[in-house]
Design a protein around this motif. Structure first.
Motif, PDB file in Angstrom:
ATOM      1  N   GLY A  42     -44.903  49.148  37.128  1.00 21.88           N
ATOM      2  CA  GLY A  42     -44.588  49.667  35.687  1.00 21.88           C
ATOM      3  C   GLY A  42     -44.445  51.067  35.410  1.00 21.88           C
ATOM      4  N   GLU A  43     -45.208  52.084  36.167  1.00 18.40           N
ATOM      5  CA  GLU A  43     -45.245  53.185  35.834  1.00 18.40           C
ATOM      6  C   GLU A  43     -43.839  53.962  36.492  1.00 18.40           C
ATOM      7  OE1 GLU A  43     -48.699  54.890  37.757  1.00 18.40           O
ATOM      8  OE2 GLU A  43     -49.975  53.947  36.167  1.00 18.40           O
ATOM      9  N   PHE A  44     -43.512  53.374  37.543  1.00 22.48           N
ATOM     10  CA  PHE A  44     -42.009  53.808  38.223  1.00 22.48           C
ATOM     11  C   PHE A  44     -41.016  53.393  37.386  1.00 22.48           C
ATOM     12  CE2 PHE A  44     -38.295  52.592  40.185  1.00 22.48           C
ATOM     13  CZ  PHE A  44     -38.006  53.875  40.802  1.00 22.48           C
ATOM     14  N   CYS A  45     -41.193  52.218  36.594  1.00 25.36           N
ATOM     15  CA  CYS A  45     -40.125  51.591  35.773  1.00 25.36           C
ATOM     16  C   CYS A  45     -39.898  52.668  34.242  1.00 25.36           C
ATOM     17  CB  CYS A  45     -40.016  50.154  35.281  1.00 25.36           C
ATOM     18  SG  CYS A  45     -39.565  49.199  37.020  1.00 25.36           S
ATOM     19  N   THR A  46     -41.011  52.860  33.925  1.00 26.44           N
ATOM     20  CA  THR A  46     -41.078  53.926  32.788  1.00 26.44           C
ATOM     21  C   THR A  46     -40.674  55.188  33.112  1.00 26.44           C
ATOM     22  OG1 THR A  46     -43.265  52.670  32.068  1.00 26.44           O
ATOM     23  CG2 THR A  46     -42.800  54.728  31.123  1.00 26.44           C
ATOM     24  N   TRP A  47     -41.148  55.792  34.172  1.00 27.14           N
ATOM     25  CA  TRP A  47     -40.670  57.173  34.566  1.00 27.14           C
ATOM     26  C   TRP A  47     -39.143  57.086  34.832  1.00 27.14           C
ATOM     27  CZ3 TRP A  47     -38.216  58.543  39.182  1.00 27.14           C
ATOM     28  CH2 TRP A  47     -37.981  59.752  39.581  1.00 27.14           C
ATOM     29  N   ALA A  48     -38.399  56.135  35.347  1.00 21.52           N
ATOM     30  CA  ALA A  48     -37.036  55.982  35.706  1.00 21.52           C
ATOM     31  C   ALA A  48     -36.195  55.681  34.618  1.00 21.52           C
ATOM     32  CB  ALA A  48     -36.821  54.853  36.811  1.00 21.52           C
ATOM     33  N   GLY A  49     -36.959  55.174  33.270  1.00 26.43           N
ATOM     34  CA  GLY A  49     -36.364  54.575  32.060  1.00 26.43           C
ATOM     35  C   GLY A  49     -35.658  53.440  32.496  1.00 26.43           C
ATOM     36  N   ALA A  50     -36.355  52.538  33.178  1.00 21.14           N
ATOM     37  CA  ALA A  50     -35.808  51.008  33.466  1.00 21.14           C
ATOM     38  C   ALA A  50     -36.781  50.057  33.399  1.00 21.14           C
ATOM     39  CB  ALA A  50     -35.047  51.071  35.020  1.00 21.14           C
ATOM     40  N   TYR A  51     -37.698  50.279  32.128  1.00 16.30           N
ATOM     41  CA  TYR A  51     -38.824  49.389  32.093  1.00 16.30           C
ATOM     42  C   TYR A  51     -38.140  47.792  31.867  1.00 16.30           C
ATOM     43  CZ  TYR A  51     -43.449  47.977  30.668  1.00 16.30           C
ATOM     44  OH  TYR A  51     -44.685  47.605  30.794  1.00 16.30           O
ATOM     45  N   HIS A  52     -36.976  47.862  31.499  1.00 19.53           N
ATOM     46  CA  HIS A  52     -36.353  46.246  31.529  1.00 19.53           C
ATOM     47  C   HIS A  52     -36.228  45.727  32.784  1.00 19.53           C
ATOM     48  CE1 HIS A  52     -33.163  48.812  32.266  1.00 19.53           C
ATOM     49  NE2 HIS A  52     -32.533  47.897  32.695  1.00 19.53           N
ATOM     50  N   LEU A  53     -36.450  46.699  33.627  1.00 22.77           N
ATOM     51  CA  LEU A  53     -36.353  45.833  35.344  1.00 22.77           C
ATOM     52  C   LEU A  53     -37.677  45.415  35.829  1.00 22.77           C
ATOM     53  CD1 LEU A  53     -33.676  48.041  36.882  1.00 22.77           C
ATOM     54  CD2 LEU A  53     -33.531  45.542  35.940  1.00 22.77           C
ATOM     55  N   ARG A  54     -38.867  45.745  35.138  1.00 21.32           N
ATOM     56  CA  ARG A  54     -39.985  45.607  35.598  1.00 21.32           C
ATOM     57  C   ARG A  54     -40.378  44.437  36.074  1.00 21.32           C
ATOM     58  NH1 ARG A  54     -44.787  43.918  33.231  1.00 21.32           N
ATOM     59  NH2 ARG A  54     -46.691  44.589  34.237  1.00 21.32           N
ATOM     60  N   THR A  55     -40.192  43.297  35.048  1.00 25.72           N
ATOM     61  CA  THR A  55     -40.516  41.862  35.600  1.00 25.72           C
ATOM     62  C   THR A  55     -39.870  41.556  36.881  1.00 25.72           C
ATOM     63  OG1 THR A  55     -40.972  41.554  33.047  1.00 25.72           O
ATOM     64  CG2 THR A  55     -40.558  39.485  34.869  1.00 25.72           C
ATOM     65  N   ARG A  56     -38.474  41.876  36.894  1.00 20.76           N
ATOM     66  CA  ARG A  56     -37.771  41.439  37.878  1.00 20.76           C
ATOM     67  C   ARG A  56     -38.259  42.122  39.273  1.00 20.76           C
ATOM     68  NH1 ARG A  56     -31.410  42.285  36.921  1.00 20.76           N
ATOM     69  NH2 ARG A  56     -31.391  41.991  34.678  1.00 20.76           N
ATOM     70  N   LEU A  57     -38.568  43.256  39.295  1.00 21.78           N
ATOM     71  CA  LEU A  57     -39.150  44.104  40.414  1.00 21.78           C
ATOM     72  C   LEU A  57     -40.407  43.455  40.850  1.00 21.78           C
ATOM     73  CD1 LEU A  57     -38.363  47.662  39.589  1.00 21.78           C
ATOM     74  CD2 LEU A  57     -37.281  46.275  41.377  1.00 21.78           C
ATOM     75  N   ILE A  58     -41.489  43.094  39.768  1.00 23.11           N
ATOM     76  CA  ILE A  58     -42.575  42.613  40.116  1.00 23.11           C
ATOM     77  C   ILE A  58     -42.354  41.045  40.814  1.00 23.11           C
ATOM     78  CG2 ILE A  58     -44.778  41.419  39.134  1.00 23.11           C
ATOM     79  CD1 ILE A  58     -44.790  43.619  37.237  1.00 23.11           C
ATOM     80  N   LYS A  59     -41.454  40.278  40.369  1.00 21.89           N
ATOM     81  CA  LYS A  59     -41.184  39.017  40.963  1.00 21.89           C
ATOM     82  C   LYS A  59     -40.674  39.333  42.584  1.00 21.89           C
ATOM     83  CE  LYS A  59     -40.380  36.377  37.000  1.00 21.89           C
ATOM     84  NZ  LYS A  59     -39.266  35.605  36.018  1.00 21.89           N
ATOM     85  N   LYS A  60     -39.821  40.220  42.545  1.00 21.53           N
ATOM     86  CA  LYS A  60     -39.489  40.826  43.931  1.00 21.53           C
ATOM     87  C   LYS A  60     -40.435  41.166  44.939  1.00 21.53           C
ATOM     88  CE  LYS A  60     -35.610  41.337  46.552  1.00 21.53           C
ATOM     89  NZ  LYS A  60     -34.871  39.950  46.999  1.00 21.53           N
ATOM     90  N   ALA A  61     -41.285  41.889  44.464  1.00 17.89           N
ATOM     91  CA  ALA A  61     -42.488  42.106  45.474  1.00 17.89           C
ATOM     92  C   ALA A  61     -43.371  40.739  45.671  1.00 17.89           C
ATOM     93  CB  ALA A  61     -43.416  43.117  44.356  1.00 17.89           C
ATOM     94  N   LYS A  62     -43.359  39.941  44.787  1.00 17.56           N
ATOM     95  CA  LYS A  62     -44.112  38.762  45.280  1.00 17.56           C
ATOM     96  C   LYS A  62     -43.474  38.042  46.460  1.00 17.56           C
ATOM     97  CE  LYS A  62     -46.227  34.565  43.625  1.00 17.56           C
ATOM     98  NZ  LYS A  62     -46.443  33.512  42.196  1.00 17.56           N
ATOM     99  N   THR A  63     -41.977  37.662  46.297  1.00 19.76           N
ATOM    100  CA  THR A  63     -41.138  37.116  47.057  1.00 19.76           C
ATOM    101  C   THR A  63     -41.207  37.825  48.541  1.00 19.76           C
ATOM    102  OG1 THR A  63     -39.622  36.384  45.231  1.00 19.76           O
ATOM    103  CG2 THR A  63     -38.831  36.385  47.491  1.00 19.76           C
ATOM    104  N   ASN A  64     -41.198  39.261  48.242  1.00 22.11           N
ATOM    105  CA  ASN A  64     -41.424  40.127  49.534  1.00 22.11           C
ATOM    106  C   ASN A  64     -42.760  39.960  50.356  1.00 22.11           C
ATOM    107  OD1 ASN A  64     -38.654  40.861  49.704  1.00 22.11           O
ATOM    108  ND2 ASN A  64     -39.255  42.654  48.554  1.00 22.11           N
ATOM    109  N   GLY A  65     -43.791  39.882  49.598  1.00 21.99           N
ATOM    110  CA  GLY A  65     -45.173  39.458  49.883  1.00 21.99           C
ATOM    111  C   GLY A  65     -45.308  38.284  50.865  1.00 21.99           C
ATOM    112  N   ASP A  66     -44.587  37.144  50.339  1.00 23.45           N
ATOM    113  CA  ASP A  66     -44.397  35.915  50.845  1.00 23.45           C
ATOM    114  C   ASP A  66     -43.968  35.830  52.082  1.00 23.45           C
ATOM    115  OD1 ASP A  66     -44.876  33.164  50.916  1.00 23.45           O
ATOM    116  OD2 ASP A  66     -42.977  32.768  49.660  1.00 23.45           O
TER     117      ASP A  66
END
Length: 72
Positions: A42-66
């Motif tokens: 979330g902090e990275f997305c805010t810093w990069a100005g791409a907060y709209h991608l936050r949910t997608r990145l979190i879902k991708k992190a869960k998939t990668n963790g699996d």
């Protein structure tokens, strides 16, 4: 019941931690790690100005963790 997690490269370490720490303590540590990682995303997305991608990145992190075996 949830989906069966995949066996990945980190699965043996997770199983070892489950034996040493117990399921309850492992879940507490896992939850804290997921929370910190989601916060960092979330902090990275805010810093990069791409907060709209936050949910997608979190879902991708869960998939990668699996895939890597963190969720066994």
């Amino acid at each position: 019941m949830g989906k069966q997690a995949k066996f990945g490269i980190f699965s043996p370490a997770v199983y070892g931690a489950k034996i040493v720490l117990g399921q309850k303590k492992l879940n507490q540590i896992r939850g804290k790690g997921i929370s910190l990682h989601s916060q960092a995303i979330g902090e990275f997305c805010t810093w990069a100005g791409a907060y709209h991608l936050r949910t997608r990145l979190i879902k991708k992190a869960k998939t990668n963790g699996d895939i890597l075996g963190f969720l066994v």
